[in-house]
Motif scaffolding. Structure first.
Motif, PDB file in Angstrom:
ATOM      1  N   GLU A 194       0.824  -1.216   0.000  1.00  0.00           N
ATOM      2  CA  GLU A 194       0.000   0.000   0.000  1.00  0.00           C
ATOM      3  C   GLU A 194       0.852   1.257   0.000  1.00  0.00           C
ATOM      4  OE1 GLU A 194      -3.778   0.140   2.589  1.00  0.00           O
ATOM      5  OE2 GLU A 194      -2.464  -1.424   3.359  1.00  0.00           O
ATOM      6  N   GLU A 195       1.902   1.236   0.827  1.00  0.00           N
ATOM      7  CA  GLU A 195       2.792   2.399   0.870  1.00  0.00           C
ATOM      8  C   GLU A 195       3.511   2.569  -0.460  1.00  0.00           C
ATOM      9  OE1 GLU A 195       4.058   2.424   5.601  1.00  0.00           O
ATOM     10  OE2 GLU A 195       4.989   0.996   4.227  1.00  0.00           O
ATOM     11  N   MET A 196       3.959   1.457  -1.014  1.00  0.00           N
ATOM     12  CA  MET A 196       4.679   1.531  -2.293  1.00  0.00           C
ATOM     13  C   MET A 196       3.768   2.054  -3.392  1.00  0.00           C
ATOM     14  SD  MET A 196       7.684   1.112  -3.354  1.00  0.00           S
ATOM     15  CE  MET A 196       7.719   2.275  -4.709  1.00  0.00           C
ATOM     16  N   LEU A 197       2.513   1.642  -3.333  1.00  0.00           N
ATOM     17  CA  LEU A 197       1.539   2.101  -4.323  1.00  0.00           C
ATOM     18  C   LEU A 197       1.362   3.619  -4.219  1.00  0.00           C
ATOM     19  CD1 LEU A 197      -0.332   0.903  -6.438  1.00  0.00           C
ATOM     20  CD2 LEU A 197      -2.079   0.625  -4.675  1.00  0.00           C
ATOM     21  N   GLU A 198       1.261   4.116  -2.990  1.00  0.00           N
ATOM     22  CA  GLU A 198       1.139   5.563  -2.810  1.00  0.00           C
ATOM     23  C   GLU A 198       2.431   6.263  -3.233  1.00  0.00           C
ATOM     24  OE1 GLU A 198      -1.326   7.421  -2.279  1.00  0.00           O
ATOM     25  OE2 GLU A 198      -2.770   6.510  -0.910  1.00  0.00           O
ATOM     26  N   MET A 199       3.579   5.697  -2.838  1.00  0.00           N
ATOM     27  CA  MET A 199       4.860   6.313  -3.215  1.00  0.00           C
ATOM     28  C   MET A 199       4.941   6.430  -4.738  1.00  0.00           C
ATOM     29  SD  MET A 199       7.039   6.868  -0.524  1.00  0.00           S
ATOM     30  CE  MET A 199       8.742   6.406  -0.690  1.00  0.00           C
ATOM     31  N   ALA A 200       4.613   5.342  -5.436  1.00  0.00           N
ATOM     32  CA  ALA A 200       4.721   5.346  -6.900  1.00  0.00           C
ATOM     33  C   ALA A 200       3.718   6.312  -7.508  1.00  0.00           C
ATOM     34  CB  ALA A 200       4.510   3.931  -7.447  1.00  0.00           C
ATOM     35  N   SER A 201       2.478   6.308  -6.998  1.00  0.00           N
ATOM     36  CA  SER A 201       1.496   7.176  -7.644  1.00  0.00           C
ATOM     37  C   SER A 201       1.676   8.629  -7.231  1.00  0.00           C
ATOM     38  CB  SER A 201       0.068   6.682  -7.405  1.00  0.00           C
ATOM     39  OG  SER A 201      -0.170   6.548  -6.046  1.00  0.00           O
ATOM     40  N   GLN A 202       2.387   8.883  -6.140  1.00  0.00           N
ATOM     41  CA  GLN A 202       2.650  10.268  -5.745  1.00  0.00           C
ATOM     42  C   GLN A 202       3.989  10.774  -6.271  1.00  0.00           C
ATOM     43  OE1 GLN A 202       0.170  11.927  -4.701  1.00  0.00           O
ATOM     44  NE2 GLN A 202      -1.026  10.075  -4.413  1.00  0.00           N
ATOM     45  N   GLY A 203       4.616  10.036  -7.152  1.00  0.00           N
ATOM     46  CA  GLY A 203       5.767  10.609  -7.836  1.00  0.00           C
ATOM     47  C   GLY A 203       7.087   9.855  -7.723  1.00  0.00           C
ATOM     48  N   ALA A 204       7.216   8.897  -6.786  1.00  0.00           N
ATOM     49  CA  ALA A 204       8.476   8.151  -6.711  1.00  0.00           C
ATOM     50  C   ALA A 204       8.594   7.315  -7.980  1.00  0.00           C
ATOM     51  CB  ALA A 204       8.491   7.261  -5.473  1.00  0.00           C
ATOM     52  N   LYS A 205       9.687   7.483  -8.707  1.00  0.00           N
ATOM     53  CA  LYS A 205       9.759   6.900 -10.044  1.00  0.00           C
ATOM     54  C   LYS A 205      10.276   5.461 -10.047  1.00  0.00           C
ATOM     55  CE  LYS A 205       9.249  10.947 -12.687  1.00  0.00           C
ATOM     56  NZ  LYS A 205       8.248  11.617 -11.887  1.00  0.00           N
ATOM     57  N   VAL A 206      10.585   4.931  -8.869  1.00  0.00           N
ATOM     58  CA  VAL A 206      11.321   3.671  -8.844  1.00  0.00           C
ATOM     59  C   VAL A 206      10.518   2.474  -9.366  1.00  0.00           C
ATOM     60  CG1 VAL A 206      10.859   3.322  -6.374  1.00  0.00           C
ATOM     61  CG2 VAL A 206      12.817   2.215  -7.423  1.00  0.00           C
TER      62      VAL A 206
END
Ligand code: ASP
Ligand code: MG
Length: 406
Positions: A198-210
């Motif tokens: 869930e955190e990774m999903l938010e990180m990715a959709s909020q701009g983390a490009k990894v």
């Protein structure tokens, strides 16, 4: 014997030497006794080059032929990787998406994977052969090549891992894992050992490009254990896993940012039922994604201001549509601002901790940073601020949530 999927991104296969090096990472897994399926991106920059060729030929073009052209980059790296593995004495064979086949729908340029046939692949893997599969593509219902959208080879890898029932999907890239914040901006950021889906999903959709956002969603839905790690260093990366696998959960796990948003304020919008529908309906019809929305209560019950964000790339198109619709909307004027960034603090620990938002607001206020918009979800708080304060804001928040390491 465990089946694992290893995916190599564009920088990891960016030339002959790099492909040779990536092949040694595959060999490590083979030597450990794993059955390995490899998914490759095109060489770094290659897909951009192919897209440019298509656009130069015709700015408006047949989407089927776009896919025929841009899918070719992965075919080159798959073949080269198979040869590199053979040179290391490993039995390896390359496969394109249509050969597997990876079945998709017929939405060219943004296809969705429907099903992956694995019988032949499983047999080959069981016989000790490494399968090298092109990322980013499949075959549509009418039998033509499709592509999954830019960055889609992460998705190919995760979907293949799910279909094979793989023990893990390793995403090899040019960074060592997922960091608490972008280490190019926050020197005190550190690599996370584990992060929840869930955190990774938010990180990715909020701009983390990894990682590609859809690939994380797919991993979450199919419980595929993901690892993000560097091709170039021999250290463990970040594992993306279910929440119950993480013992010591921080309140905030990471801070992401995006420079991709732009803000539009509509001034003097008539305050009556239906106005939001008539405003956002045409934007949705034009495939324009609206992210944050804030509407003020009007003082006189007559007119109000409304602010929202769209992708920077959609700003001009959005303004055009608004101007065109304004005889129906009746707004006084539209005020665009592209000089904004969205900063998000993310953590599943927020669910059970009070005061997370307050820490964010205090930290920003303490640096004199004005918050323009706020939006929240259960595990995320996002604010829109002036782009000029991005670095200051990230460092202040990283410290405020106790994430700094020396
Ligand atoms: N080569 C494709 C792209 O650049 C897919 C990927 O690398 O994930 O978008
Ligand atoms: Mg990528």
């Amino acid at each position: 014997m465990a089946v694992i999927v290893q995916k190599f991104g564009g920088t990891s296969v960016g030339g002959i030497d790099r492909i040779r090096h990536a092949a040694t990472r595959v060999k490590q897994a083979v030597d450990r006794g794993d059955q390995v399926a490899v998914v490759v991106s095109a060489m770094g920059g290659e897909t951009n080059r192919l897209v440019d060729l298509v656009r130069t030929m015709a700015p408006v073009h047949d989407a089927r032929e776009y896919d025929a052209v841009v899918s070719s980059g992965e075919q080159v790296t798959a073949g080269l990787m198979a040869i590199a593995l053979q040179q290391l004495g490993i039995d390896a064979r390359s496969w394109t998406g249509w050969q597997i086949p990876v079945h998709t729908d017929d939405v060219y340029g943004a296809a969705r994977i429907q099903r992956i046939e694995t019988d032949v692949l499983k047999e080959r893997l069981a016989n000790g052969q490494v399968a090298v599969v092109t990322g980013f593509q499949g075959i549509g219902e009418v039998g033509r090549v499709t592509t999954l959208g830019r960055g889609g080879s992460d998705l190919s890898a995760v979907a293949l891992a799910a279909a094979l029932g793989a023990e893990r999907c390793d995403i090899f890239t040019d960074v060592e894992g997922v960091f608490t914040c972008d280490p190019r901006i926050v020197a005190k950021a550190s690599k996370l050992d584990k992060i929840t889906y869930e955190e990774m999903l938010e990180m990715a959709s909020q701009g983390a490009k990894v990682l590609h956002t859809r690939s994380v969603a797919t991993a979450m839905n199919h419980h595929v254990r993901l690892q993000v790690l560097s091709t170039f260093t021999d250290t463990p990366g970040t594992l993306v896993v279910d929440e119950d696998e993480i013992v010591e959960q921080q309140v905030v796990s990471g801070i992401a940012y995006s420079r991709d948003d732009a803000k539009i304020t509509i001034i003097g919008l008539p305050d009556r039922p239906g106005v939001a529908a008539s405003l956002f309906g045409p934007l949705a019809d034009a495939n324009i994604n609206v992210d944050m929305i804030v509407q003020n209560i009007s003082e006189d019950g007559d007119r109000t201001d409304l602010t929202f964000t769209v992708a920077k790339a959609d700003l001009d198109r959005t303004l055009d549509l608004l101007e065109k619709d304004n005889d129906k909307l009746g707004a006084e004027r539209f005020s665009p601002d592209a000089n904004v960034v969205k900063v998000s603090v993310i953590g599943v620990g927020m669910r059970s901790h009070a005061g997370v938002a307050r820490t964010m607001f205090d930290a920003l206020a303490g640096r004199g940073i004005n918050i323009q918009l706020i939006s929240t979800s259960e595990i995320k708080i996002s604010v829109l601020i002036s782009e000029d304060y991005l670095e200051l804001a990230l460092r202040a928040l990283h410290t405020a949530y106790g994430l700094d390491v020396d």
